[in-house]
Structure formats: C-alpha cells, structure tokens
Design an enzyme around this catalytic site. Structure first.
Site, PDB file in Angstrom:
ATOM      1  N   GLU A  28      38.276  12.153 -12.734  1.00  0.00           N
ATOM      2  CA  GLU A  28      37.812  11.207 -13.754  1.00  0.00           C
ATOM      3  C   GLU A  28      38.104  11.748 -15.152  1.00  0.00           C
ATOM      4  O   GLU A  28      37.249  11.701 -16.043  1.00  0.00           O
ATOM      5  CB  GLU A  28      36.316  10.933 -13.583  1.00  0.00           C
ATOM      6  CG  GLU A  28      36.001  10.180 -12.312  1.00  0.00           C
ATOM      7  CD  GLU A  28      34.601   9.564 -12.297  1.00  0.00           C
ATOM      8  OE1 GLU A  28      33.734  10.057 -13.027  1.00  0.00           O
ATOM      9  OE2 GLU A  28      34.397   8.576 -11.567  1.00  0.00           O
ATOM     10  N   GLU A  82      36.193   6.408  -5.188  1.00  0.00           N
ATOM     11  CA  GLU A  82      34.793   6.724  -4.920  1.00  0.00           C
ATOM     12  C   GLU A  82      34.040   5.407  -4.915  1.00  0.00           C
ATOM     13  O   GLU A  82      34.018   4.697  -5.918  1.00  0.00           O
ATOM     14  CB  GLU A  82      34.184   7.615  -6.015  1.00  0.00           C
ATOM     15  CG  GLU A  82      34.730   9.021  -6.071  1.00  0.00           C
ATOM     16  CD  GLU A  82      34.090   9.871  -7.177  1.00  0.00           C
ATOM     17  OE1 GLU A  82      33.088   9.432  -7.787  1.00  0.00           O
ATOM     18  OE2 GLU A  82      34.603  10.967  -7.431  1.00  0.00           O
TER      19      GLU A  82
HETATM   20  C1  GLA Z   1      31.547  10.617 -10.641  1.00  0.00           C
HETATM   21  C2  GLA Z   1      32.270  11.843 -10.125  1.00  0.00           C
HETATM   22  C3  GLA Z   1      31.687  12.403  -8.867  1.00  0.00           C
HETATM   23  C4  GLA Z   1      30.196  12.314  -8.854  1.00  0.00           C
HETATM   24  C5  GLA Z   1      29.776  10.875  -9.067  1.00  0.00           C
HETATM   25  C6  GLA Z   1      28.288  10.696  -9.039  1.00  0.00           C
HETATM   26  O1  GLA Z   1      32.135   9.451 -10.362  1.00  0.00           O
HETATM   27  O2  GLA Z   1      33.650  11.650  -9.954  1.00  0.00           O
HETATM   28  O3  GLA Z   1      32.102  13.735  -8.760  1.00  0.00           O
HETATM   29  O4  GLA Z   1      29.684  13.126  -9.854  1.00  0.00           O
HETATM   30  O5  GLA Z   1      30.205  10.453 -10.308  1.00  0.00           O
HETATM   31  O6  GLA Z   1      27.743  11.187  -7.890  1.00  0.00           O
END
Ligand code: GLA
Length: 790
Positions: free
Chosen positions: A194, A269
C-alpha cells in the site's frame, strides 16, 4: 554432461548451504521445490497457469502468528474452506532483528511454510515487504533503522534503501527456488505494501522491484493499494491489485480499470472484519455482506485474497499500533473465517458452500481437519514475585535522556532515573513518553504519563531535600502505519522541571534497559514476599493432558505473559480481549510454569484456562488514564466558520481550499447535511492542508470532543478519522434510544497552533446508499477550544 533439473536444484541447495555457513544466516539453506516447473502469466482476461485460466481464491495467513506446530492444520483449514492459494507477509524485522544477522528458524521458517502449503495443494502469494503494515511492530521494519537521525523510511534514502534491498536479496536466496517456474508454489511476489497510502515516488517502487528481480524472482511482481491510492507511485511494470472492505468491490474495480486497462481483476486484501485495539470495541463483520462480496467476485471472474482468512495471535512483543497511537491487541482473530484457535466459523462454512459451486475443472474441496483438543485449567495462583524496581540491571549513563534506540535497546521496558533538586511543588514535563510512563519520587508513585492522550505532565510535590525521580516506561509495539512508523521509544526528548514559571532541563540520567527477554527473566530473583508496585509474578499448574486453552487474565492489570518460556503476548484489563490463546503444543504433561509482568500492582494474581476465548469484554472503568472527552458546550457561531462547503457522494478523496488560510490549534469539523435523511454522519478520514495545499502531519493530533459516536453496535469511534485507514470510520450514534440528529461535530487539537488552508475528506466506502455520507459542512479554526474545556 547435461544436468537434470533435479540435480541442478540439488546443487543450488548445496551452494546456498555453503553461503549460509559462510554468512551470518541462521536456518535452512535455499529451499528445493517439490513439483514440476510451470509457467504462470498474466493474460488479457485471466491469470494463466500452464496456459489455463486460474481464478485465484486466496486467503491470508501470517505464519509468524501461528505456532509452527499448527501450520499444517491451518493450511488444511484454508483448503477445506475452498481456497486454492495462501497469501503470506514476511516481516523484515522478524528475519533481521539484529542488523546483518538473518534468521529463518522456528516460527520464522518461511520456506517450510511454503513447502507445507504446496503439500496441502495451495499456491502461495508472497508479500516480503520491506514494509508490510499488518498491525505488526513498525509494520515489519527493523527498529535499528531508527538509530539514524533523519533517516527517511520507505524512500530512496540510501540509509534505508541499502539494508532494505540487501534484505530482499536474502529473501530471494531463501525463497526464489520455490517459485512456480522452478517447481514450487510461489505464484506472485508483492513489491512494498500500500505504498500509495504513504508516498508518490515511482522510482522507490522501481528500486524495490529491481531488488526482487536481482534476488532471482521471475514470477509476476505486483503492487497493492486501496482504490484511492493506486495513482501514487504507480508503475506499469507492476501488476496492480486493489484492497477494500465490505460493499466496495464494484467501485474499487472500476477505479482499478482506469489504471490497468487489461488483465484479470484482482483484489489484494478483502476485509471480512477488522482488527482490535486496546480499549476499543471488538470488531466483527457481517457474514451476509462478506458472502455477497465474495460471490460477486466469484461470479465476475475476479480473483481475491481474504485478509485475514486466519488471523491467529500476535505472540511476543510483536503487535503494532495504529496511527496516531492506538496499540493493537494480542489476539488477531479478525473475526476471520478460521478463528484464532483454528476453528470453523459461520464465514468458513458459508465460503466452503459458495466455492463448491465454482470449482475449476478437476478441483475438489477436502474435509476440514478435526479441531485440536481444548482443555480447561482450574484456577491457580501466582505466588512468587520479583519487583521490577528491585531487579534493575546495571545502568547506562547519559547527560540528557534520549530514546532507547540510542542505547541499543530495542523494546520492552526502560527505567530512566535522575535526581530532583529540593524545591516547591512543581510540574514534570516531558515532550514525549513512548508509550506509558509511571513516575515515582523516592519510590512513591506520583502519576502516569500516557501517549494515548498526549499526557506528558505530572504534578510533583514539594521536596525538602533532593529526591530520586524514576520513570518506568513501557514501550508497546511501534506504530505500523503512516509517517508515525518512525516511532522511537522511551523518552524522546529532554524532560523539564517547571517551578514558579521557570523551566529547567533535568540532567544526568541513569538508564536501565529491561528488554523482557530470556536473559532478563533469568536474572530475576523471586520470593514469596509481597512486592511493591510493578512486578514479575511466577507460578504454575499441573496437567494430565495437554490441549489449547484460553488463559483468563481478568485477574491481571497490564503487561506480558509467558508460559514455559513462550511469550503469549501482552494483556491489558481494559479489554476487549480478556483471555490469551495458549496453544496446546506449548504446554506439557506435568508441571507448567507461568511468568507474568504486571505493571499495575496485582495482589497474588489468579489465572485459569477457559475452553472459549473472551474477545469482547471492555472494562473502561479500569483504565488508569481514563480521560473523559472535554467538558463544556460547543459554542461557535456558524458565521465564525473558516469555511463552508459541500461534498459529493463519490467515494474518493475530496478536497476544499479555504478562501484564506487561518491559524489555530483547535479545528472543528461540523457536518450539517448528509446525502440521505437519517440524521447521521460518517467519515472515513479527515486531513487538513496548509497554506500551500500540503497535507499536515497528524502525529500529534488528538480528538478533544465529539458530539456523538457509535461505540455499541459498531466500532464507530471518532478516532478513526485520524488513523489513515479507509476502512475504519467515525459513525455518529444510532443504537440505543437517543440517536442525536445533525449537525454532528468533531473537535481536533493539533497540539500547537498551525496554519490551516484547506480540508480533505474521505467518505466511507460502499455503494451510494451507505448512510451518513457528509454533504454540507463547516470548518472552524481557532486558538480557543470553542467554549469546550479540554
Ligand atoms: C492495510 C494493510 C494490511 C493491514 C490492513 C488492516 O490494508 O495493507 O497490512 O494492516 O490494512 O488490517
């Protein structure tokens, strides 16, 4: 002579083993893959495995959050849930806690986890970092980077990039042999994590991409981001996937398509629920919404990765903290389809049924493995203790106190000691105490400093003679998200004594590092005498049979717990977690030893083993620094607003510039209208910009007041507007009898007067019908807190 593939792989293994002996690496040599070599490519519409369509049904597990003895069990659970792929993060700091010394042993044996996945019939997506986030200490970055003043994390600063690329090459040495192209399970490898939520430098992403290629990775490399961040640091030589939570699939994929015109659509995700923080409500996610989203992706030939499919437990001292500072709980259950202890849940069953309808040719779903045995342990007492202050090591000395990293002390607790001059009642003022500091004058407690509320001042009594000042600091996991990951611990600046309006720096300190490691625990001298204040406690219990259990820690205060030398993580009586998952394989028949560090004096604590976890019991009344929000009444006239505007119903960052910048320490955001008529307000994120339009750093901000927040039916805490996470929102109250109407207001304290030139707002995600999206609003900026009493 021609070498067979097998012989080549064997030779590669041998060479790596030799390198392993020569270098500073602990653990297995480069792995040797088990299957035939295959091709994996990204086609016009599909992922292609040996030329055939593969819809990736993936779920995330962090092997570091699962006892090694249970890795295979959890992988079998993923297969039984109907998944065909497992996604894993590596945490750089787990593999290189000491600079230059790599560790791939025990629960850090990534290659073994991948081999087991392959054995269970799962493909693997690898996310090696160097930054990973994941509610893990410093997002996976190693603490020793913080010894460098001015180092810029997650940039091309050589002080960061050199160790980061060195680490990625080491990852290649260990795991590149497990790529699908060489007969292993690794399908794809992620670059950073991210990154678009943090920076915009495509060259930085390029440097990491190159490091993975240099490390021997030849499978597709990809980047993941929430929809609104794809553009930042974007590169078209990385495959893009998009992260989102419930209800956001359609929008997110539409945004992704704007950047990536062809290729399969993939979610990186998908959040079935969310993680917990100490003092905050336990988060759960609705099964129907979850299923609806997964079904939508299945039907539309989209690939996905459920984050988390099995969350597990953040054992040890590894749990992180959200920004600006909200420490995460030890349980990482995540209300995921496979529970913390590896049990089947309604989301598991719903997934299995759904996937069974969409299998690829030749696929089957195996049955779930039997659950592991669970035991209850009758209540037992910890009878011996060792007071922390009576068990201090030899101190270091420093003229002015600095953060613990400068003392080569990585984590745990630290005592800072100096002498206070004789004098009248005074104020002790620190610039920052990371994270909790208990102060004592001549051994008597005088107050607590607490980073959650930026409360760093303590009233000191008058002293007729010089007195000893001790500050016992507990540092919890480093913030894992945003700029705040540069999170030095301990006393981060000089400490002042303020008396009669004059401030003086306190000098000549002794520093006692308490790393809470095996060596320190072995040095403790326990006795049956009752301790004073913070103490280690010791006791035990006998077992005829071993099994998983949930240690009931409601009789404890705040600290860390070990069973037979295994660190089960941190506990805190404010909840929501009130039990600690203790895996059966870490117990033994006969005598078992428990050691507890409790920073809040407990009298002979009693523990017990339960057969079910308690994840949702909040006890705010036990919080030692409970701070009600500001008193008084909000009293600013609409005509005094710095800005009045309206937002659209689109799920994207929306920005407004004020007619002219205004300086002030307090900012009120007031929602006066919504895109529906329910009288509610919801906000995912709020940013402020300066006179030039640059986003202001939120590290020192706090919420001083909010008129309404939903804390019962969901975790709608107003703090969520500051955490940088698009998936957690401030939600005005809707449960219970009184649900206040518009306007809804939130008041921020920026820590110091700043020039504010504009505002940025991110609405909650999901379809247009999501309640409470802000339409009309006002922003007030002032050096006075609008009639409130913070
Ligand atoms: C983000 C991150 C993950 C995690 C999620 C929340 O999207 O990429 O590593 O921290 O948030 O659980």
């Amino acid at each position: 002579m021609k070498m067979t593939d097998r012989a080549k792989r064997f030779l590669a293994g041998l060479c790596a083993a030799a390198a392993c002996v020569a270098g500073l690496t602990a653990g297995p040599p480069a792995a040797v893959a088990a299957g035939p070599a295959r091709t994996f490519t990204i086609g016009e519409n599909d992922f292609l495995l040996d030329g055939k369509r593969l819809q990736i049904r993936c779920g995330e597990i962090h092997f570091a959050r699962v006892p090694r003895e249970y890795w295979q069990h959890r992988l079998k659970m993923l297969r039984a849930m109907g998944l065909n792929t497992v996604c894993v993060y590596l945490f750089w700091n787990l593999h290189e806690w000491e600079e230059g010394r790599y560790d791939w042993t025990g629960m850090a044996d990534a290659a073994e986890f991948c081999r087991l996945a392959q054995q269970e019939g799962l493909w693997v997506m690898l996310r090696p970092g160097p930054y990973s986030c994941a509610e893990w200490e410093m997002g996976g970055l190693p603490w020793w980077l913080l010894k460098n003043d001015g180092l810029q994390l997650r940039t091309t600063d050589p002080k960061y990039l050199e160790p980061a690329t060195r680490y990625l090459k080491e990852v290649g040495r260990v795991l590149a042999p497990l790529q699908v192209t060489r007969g292993g399970p690794l399908l794809m490898v992620q670059v950073e994590n991210e990154y678009g939520s943090f920076g915009r430098d495509a060259a930085y992403m390029g440097a990491l991409r190159q490091a993975l290629i240099d490390g021997g990775f030849e499978v597709p490399l990809f980047a993941c981001n929430p929809a609104g961040a794809i553009r930042n640091g974007y590169r078209d030589d990385l495959f893009q996937v998009v992260n989102f939570g419930p209800g956001a699939a359609k929008n997110a994929f539409e945004t992704l398509r704007k950047f990536q015109k062809t290729g399969p659509l993939m979610n990186g995700e998908y959040y079935p629920a969310w993680f917990d923080q100490w003092g905050g409500r336990h988060r759960t996610g609705d099964v129907k919404r979850y299923l609806g989203d997964i079904e939508y992706m299945m039907q539309n030939n989209m690939s996905f990765s459920i984050y988390m499919a099995h969350g597990g437990t953040t054992f040890g001292l590894w749990s992180g903290a959200d920004r600006p500072f909200r420490p995460d709980t030890t349980s990482y259950d995540y209300d995921a389809p496979v529970s913390e202890a590896g049990w089947v849940t309604p989301k598991f069953e719903a997934s299995r049924e759904l996937f069974a309808k969409h299998l690829l040719p030749g696929e089957t779903i195996p049955d779930a493995p039997p659950p592991n045995p669970v035991i209850a342990i009758p209540p037992f007492q910890l009878t011996e203790s060792a007071a922390v202050m009576a068990n201090l090591p030899t101190p270091l000395k420093d003229r002015s106190p600095r953060s613990i990293e400068f003392y080569d002390h990585s984590r745990g607790c630290t005592v800072y000691r100096t002498t206070l001059p004789a004098g009248p009642a005074a104020t002790l003022a620190a610039k920052g105490v990371h994270d909790f500091g208990w102060a004592f004058v001549d051994g008597e407690p005088v107050g607590v400093m607490d980073r959650r509320g930026r409360r760093y001042r303590i009233d000191l009594p008058a002293r007729s003679a010089p007195a000893r000042l001790d500050i016992l600091i507990e540092s919890v996991g480093r913030v894992n998200f945003g700029r705040e990951v540069f999170d030095r611990k301990g006393l981060i600046a000089p400490v002042q004594l303020i008396a009669n309006g004059a401030a003086q720096d306190l000098l000549d300190w002794e520093i006692f590092p308490l790393p809470l490691d095996e060596k320190q625990r072995a040095s403790l001298s326990f006795s049956a005498a009752p301790p004073k204040g913070a103490a280690f406690w010791r006791g035990g219990f006998d077992l005829a049979e071993v099994g998983d259990t949930f240690l009931d820690v409601r009789g404890l205060g705040k600290g860390v717990l070990w069973v037979n030398g295994h660190n089960l993580g941190r506990f805190w009586n404010i909840g929501p977690t009130q039990t600690m998952y203790c895996p059966g394989p870490w117990l033994r028949k006969g005598r078992n030893e428990v050691v507890v560090l409790d920073l809040l004096a407990a009298e002979r604590p009693t523990l017990a083993g339960l057969t079910k976890p308690i994840l949702d019991e909040l006890r705010p009344e036990l919080d030692f620094a409970r701070r009600p929000r500001a008193g008084g009444a909000f009293a600013a006239a609409p005509s005094s607003a710095a800005h009045t505007g309206a937002f659209t119903n689109e799920v994207q960052w929306q920005e407004a510039r004020f007619a002219s910048p205004v300086a002030g320490r307090y900012v009120c955001f007031e929602a006066t209208g919504a895109h529906d008529d329910k009288g509610l307000t919801t906000v995912a994120e709020l940013d402020l910009t300066d006179a030039t339009g640059a986003v202001l750093v939120k590290s020192d901000w706090k919420i001083v007041w909010v008129d309404s927040e939903e804390l019962t039916a969901e975790a709608g805490d107003a703090q969520n507007v500051l955490d940088g996470q698009p998936n957690s929102i401030w939600h005005s109250q809707y449960s219970g009898t009184s649900s206040p109407g518009l306007p809804h207001r939130i008041v921020l304290d920026l820590g110091a007067s700043q020039t504010v030139g504009g505002i940025r707002y991110l609405p909650r995600s999901g379809d247009a019908g999501q309640p409470g999206r802000v339409k009309d609003y006002r922003v007030y900026v002032s050096d006075e807190p609008f009639g409130l009493k913070p």
